[in-house]
Design a protein around this motif. Structure first.
Motif, PDB file in Angstrom:
ATOM      1  N   LYS A  37      19.654  46.499 -17.941  1.00 31.64           N
ATOM      2  CA  LYS A  37      18.905  46.754 -19.191  1.00 31.64           C
ATOM      3  C   LYS A  37      17.461  47.181 -18.896  1.00 31.64           C
ATOM      4  CE  LYS A  37      19.558  42.575 -20.815  1.00 31.64           C
ATOM      5  NZ  LYS A  37      20.320  41.987 -19.701  1.00 31.64           N
ATOM      6  N   SER A  38      16.761  46.390 -18.076  1.00 28.80           N
ATOM      7  CA  SER A  38      15.355  46.709 -17.789  1.00 28.80           C
ATOM      8  C   SER A  38      15.251  47.992 -16.974  1.00 28.80           C
ATOM      9  CB  SER A  38      14.689  45.550 -17.046  1.00 28.80           C
ATOM     10  OG  SER A  38      14.696  44.398 -17.852  1.00 28.80           O
ATOM     11  N   ASN A  39      16.308  48.346 -16.252  1.00 29.19           N
ATOM     12  CA  ASN A  39      16.305  49.609 -15.494  1.00 29.19           C
ATOM     13  C   ASN A  39      16.213  50.800 -16.445  1.00 29.19           C
ATOM     14  OD1 ASN A  39      16.477  48.181 -13.127  1.00 29.19           O
ATOM     15  ND2 ASN A  39      18.661  48.551 -12.801  1.00 29.19           N
ATOM     16  N   GLU A 142       6.909  45.482 -20.646  1.00 28.76           N
ATOM     17  CA  GLU A 142       7.868  45.038 -19.634  1.00 28.76           C
ATOM     18  C   GLU A 142       8.285  43.598 -19.863  1.00 28.76           C
ATOM     19  OE1 GLU A 142       7.362  45.482 -15.107  1.00 28.76           O
ATOM     20  OE2 GLU A 142       5.732  46.646 -16.006  1.00 28.76           O
ATOM     21  N   GLN A 143       9.446  43.239 -19.314  1.00 29.65           N
ATOM     22  CA  GLN A 143       9.961  41.880 -19.449  1.00 29.65           C
ATOM     23  C   GLN A 143       8.963  40.841 -18.918  1.00 29.65           C
ATOM     24  OE1 GLN A 143      13.792  41.644 -17.654  1.00 29.65           O
ATOM     25  NE2 GLN A 143      14.248  39.637 -18.465  1.00 29.65           N
ATOM     26  N   GLY A 144       8.650  39.847 -19.781  1.00 29.27           N
ATOM     27  CA  GLY A 144       7.747  38.792 -19.345  1.00 29.27           C
ATOM     28  C   GLY A 144       6.287  39.187 -19.323  1.00 29.27           C
TER      29      GLY A 144
ATOM     30  N   LEU B  88      10.485  47.440 -26.060  1.00 29.15           N
ATOM     31  CA  LEU B  88      10.148  46.006 -26.018  1.00 29.15           C
ATOM     32  C   LEU B  88      11.235  45.290 -25.223  1.00 29.15           C
ATOM     33  CD1 LEU B  88       9.128  45.486 -29.769  1.00 29.15           C
ATOM     34  CD2 LEU B  88       7.612  45.866 -27.826  1.00 29.15           C
ATOM     35  N   ASP B  89      10.891  44.732 -24.062  1.00 30.81           N
ATOM     36  CA  ASP B  89      11.880  44.112 -23.182  1.00 30.81           C
ATOM     37  C   ASP B  89      11.837  42.594 -23.299  1.00 30.81           C
ATOM     38  OD1 ASP B  89      12.839  44.783 -19.707  1.00 30.81           O
ATOM     39  OD2 ASP B  89      13.674  43.430 -21.212  1.00 30.81           O
ATOM     40  N   GLU B  90      12.739  42.019 -24.070  1.00 33.95           N
ATOM     41  CA  GLU B  90      12.911  40.587 -24.293  1.00 33.95           C
ATOM     42  C   GLU B  90      11.611  39.901 -24.691  1.00 33.95           C
ATOM     43  OE1 GLU B  90      15.524  38.431 -21.813  1.00 33.95           O
ATOM     44  OE2 GLU B  90      16.543  40.206 -21.065  1.00 33.95           O
ATOM     45  N   ILE B  91      10.875  40.497 -25.641  1.00 34.61           N
ATOM     46  CA  ILE B  91       9.645  39.831 -26.068  1.00 34.61           C
ATOM     47  C   ILE B  91       9.956  38.654 -26.980  1.00 34.61           C
ATOM     48  CG2 ILE B  91       8.299  41.937 -25.868  1.00 34.61           C
ATOM     49  CD1 ILE B  91       7.953  41.896 -28.870  1.00 34.61           C
TER      50      ILE B  91
ATOM     51  N   SER C  62      16.561  41.407 -11.341  1.00 33.86           N
ATOM     52  CA  SER C  62      16.327  41.315 -12.778  1.00 33.86           C
ATOM     53  C   SER C  62      15.656  39.988 -13.118  1.00 33.86           C
ATOM     54  CB  SER C  62      17.653  41.411 -13.512  1.00 33.86           C
ATOM     55  OG  SER C  62      18.276  40.143 -13.559  1.00 33.86           O
ATOM     56  N   GLY C  63      15.156  39.856 -14.333  1.00 31.25           N
ATOM     57  CA  GLY C  63      14.515  38.626 -14.788  1.00 31.25           C
ATOM     58  C   GLY C  63      15.417  37.417 -14.613  1.00 31.25           C
ATOM     59  N   GLY C  64      16.665  37.525 -15.003  1.00 25.38           N
ATOM     60  CA  GLY C  64      17.617  36.424 -14.883  1.00 25.38           C
ATOM     61  C   GLY C  64      17.954  36.119 -13.431  1.00 25.38           C
TER      62      GLY C  64
END
Ligand SMILES: Nc1ncnc2c1ncn2[C@@H]1O[C@H](COP(=O)(O)OP(=O)(O)OP(=O)(O)O)[C@@H](O)[C@H]1O
Ligand SMILES: Nc1ncnc2c1ncn2[C@@H]1O[C@H](COP(=O)(O)OP(=O)(O)OP(=O)(O)O)[C@@H](O)[C@H]1O
Ligand SMILES: [Mg+2]
Ligand SMILES: [Mg+2]
Lengths: 165, 165, 165, 165
Positions: A37-39, A142-144, B88-91, C62-64
């Protein structure tokens, strides 16, 4: 100006040609941890001209090229194309549809294409100037990293405001 | 450009105050130039006070309060200079159900002016989508798009295991 | 103390490899001393390869995957030198359901040797609890404990609005 | 050695005396955003001797004293007590139950108590030496900081391993 289609080939974990069509409004992307997903967010940031490997979670730009799995060999090129509708003429170019393509080879050579014609990065940057399309700070979160807007130092926050000015 | 920056700054500031109140159902927020005499170099301080609480530094806010404050600032910037797109990545990861609902309500007001690409695990956020992509790694290490759902009008259309024609 | 450090390091390393395999259902992990010749000063590199994927730097995970790798390292340290207690504040936030289940299964093996205090929003993690505290701010800005539930044997006992006698 | 009870008075958002009894196994803490869950983790870190305001999300140690709300005045002292069972004699002291108390006054004066008798910080640190109880790096994982174990530089990771040695 809006996004119509994203096409990835050999970009990070997207080995095979993958197409995402965008609609106006909200496109949601779901899936298990580590599925890619983040890719997709990285692919958008990259095709819009991002030059720092760090912002794509890698250490060298080559990290965006599909690197193989236990069953598959690494490949030699990553390619991402982003097609936008330009019916409103926001992009300073005489097409109602614009496709930006970026390619990177293991040799380090990188190529940019505008509607399938080779061009320079400079042409892409000029096309996006003042449209809010460049890989700007606040259009890709970005994530986080939502926290970064709040915790960065006051001088760093200025950059966000200057972009909007 | 001094005039331009301070006009933009004031517009973002007014938006931030308003959107913060909407997201938190009260409280107070502000953006302060640390050095009024040197507008073009000055750092920017973020002031945020959740409803009923005393004013304290943003570092003392909770994880969810910081995420919501970041969302308020993000949309305040958007209102002044809407970018054509936003990823928006997992905000929504640190948010509880009540805050997710407020975030989704706020988002609804921006989807007509910008395209949103939202990576999420949350059902309520997914409900906002006009189109939903599922990503899988059935073959370890290789990402594929599995399904496309038009959530609003149409039912889920199973486009086949690899939407990557 | 050289001998002590390298014995501890080897024990942690062995645990990390084992726990990683348990959490990811395969793949490979390792801990590498960057400078073997200077054990007492050397930095430590983390190597982690999810099942089926090619080995890449941890920044590309990835985040996870990063959260689960961190959990594997944490419990590897715990196995060598169990701390009497451990506080985990929403470490399950980036995890999907499958990974939460694996985390909870791993945790079950440690609860007899250490006390865990876990802050979470996830129902599956809550299910692990021997005692559950609900915190509220019915009066804005003032925290109170609202209820104590003994989840395993007994039913929820509403201990009254302020367990703070 | 295990935790039996945590008592907070005037610590961050816990204005009134609040007691949490711990059981062996898992204690879960739940509640909406901003209600005070992470403040409980800060209370544990603080009573175990934490000296850096930054690690408690503040800028000065005084930030841990209840600072008031729109309806209530700030108060002058924060106090946290942690009661541990010492039936197994792990703590080098002749009691089967040990209560450590820390107080901080707005004047900046801070006090430590051992089973209600004034003592020095040095006495507390000596009591906890080699029991894994000091505010060690891996027994309290702050919200959003699981990533830090993976992303810190190799030299920084050493500290984790040295603690376990
Ligand atoms: N060049 C590459 N070649 C092959 N795989 C890659 C490459 N770069 C990254 N990856 C893989 O992509 C995966 C990460 O994908 P991504 O970060 O998009 O996951 P995600 O769907 O966002 O997961 P999460 O929900 O955990 O955040 C990693 O497992 C990584 O190994
Ligand atoms: N000294 C203090 N006096 C009063 N309130 C304080 C003090 N220090 C912190 N707070 C308040 O505590 C709140 C944060 O609490 P905390 O971080 O524990 O929330 P949380 O339950 O963990 O929420 P989340 O789920 O969003 O992480 C903030 O709103 C902050 O203003
Ligand atoms: Mg991700
Ligand atoms: Mg919290």
């Amino acid at each position: 100006m809006r996004f119509k289609r994203l096409e990835m080939i050999g970009f990070k974990s997207f080995l095979e040609r993958t197409v995402l069509d965008f609609e106006p409004g909200v496109t949601a992307i779901v899936g298990p941890n580590g599925c890619g997903k983040s890719n997709i967010s990285d692919a958008i940031r990259w095709v819009l001209g991002e030059q720092r490997a760090r912002s794509l979670r890698g250490t060298k730009m080559e990290d965006v090229i599909f690197n193989g799995t236990t069953e598959r060999e690494p490949i030699g090129m990553a390619e991402v194309s982003l097609t936008m509708s330009n019916a409103d003429g926001v992009l300073p170019i005489d097409y109602t549809e614009v496709t930006v393509t970026r390619q990177l080879f293991r040799s380090g050579e990188s190529r940019y294409l505008l509607n399938r014609n080779p061009c320079r990065l400079k042409d892409i940057n000029e096309l996006f100037m003042n449209t809010g399309l460049g890989a700007s700070e606040y259009s890709i979160i970005e994530q986080g990293k939502m926290d970064v807007i709040l915790s960065s130092r006051p001088e760093e926050r200025r950059a966000l405001f200057e972009e909007a000015a | 450009t001094k005039k331009m920056f301070s006009e933009t700054f004031e517009a973002i500031r007014a938006n931030f105050k308003e959107i913060y109140q909407q997201l938190f159902g009260g409280g107070k927020a502000d953006l302060v130039l640390l050095d009024e005499s040197d507008i073009l170099e000055s750092g920017i301080e973020i002031v945020a006070r959740p409803p009923g609480k005393k004013l304290q530094g943003v570092s003392l806010l909770s994880g969810g309060e910081r995420a919501m404050t970041g969302v308020a600032l993000l949309f305040a910037l958007f209102k002044v200079k809407p970018s054509p797109f936003c990823v928006l990545d997992e905000i929504d990861a640190p948010l509880d159900e009540a805050n997710i609902n407020r975030f989704v309500d706020l988002l609804a007001g921006f989807v007509s002016s910008s395209q949103f690409i939202i990576i999420t695990h949350n059902k309520r956020t997914i409900g906002m989508a006009d189109i939903l992509y599922g990503i899988t790694m059935e073959e370890s290490g290789v990402s594929r798009v599995v399904s496309v759902k038009f959530t609003k009008e149409k039912d889920a259309e199973k486009v086949g295991l690899g939407a990557s024609e």
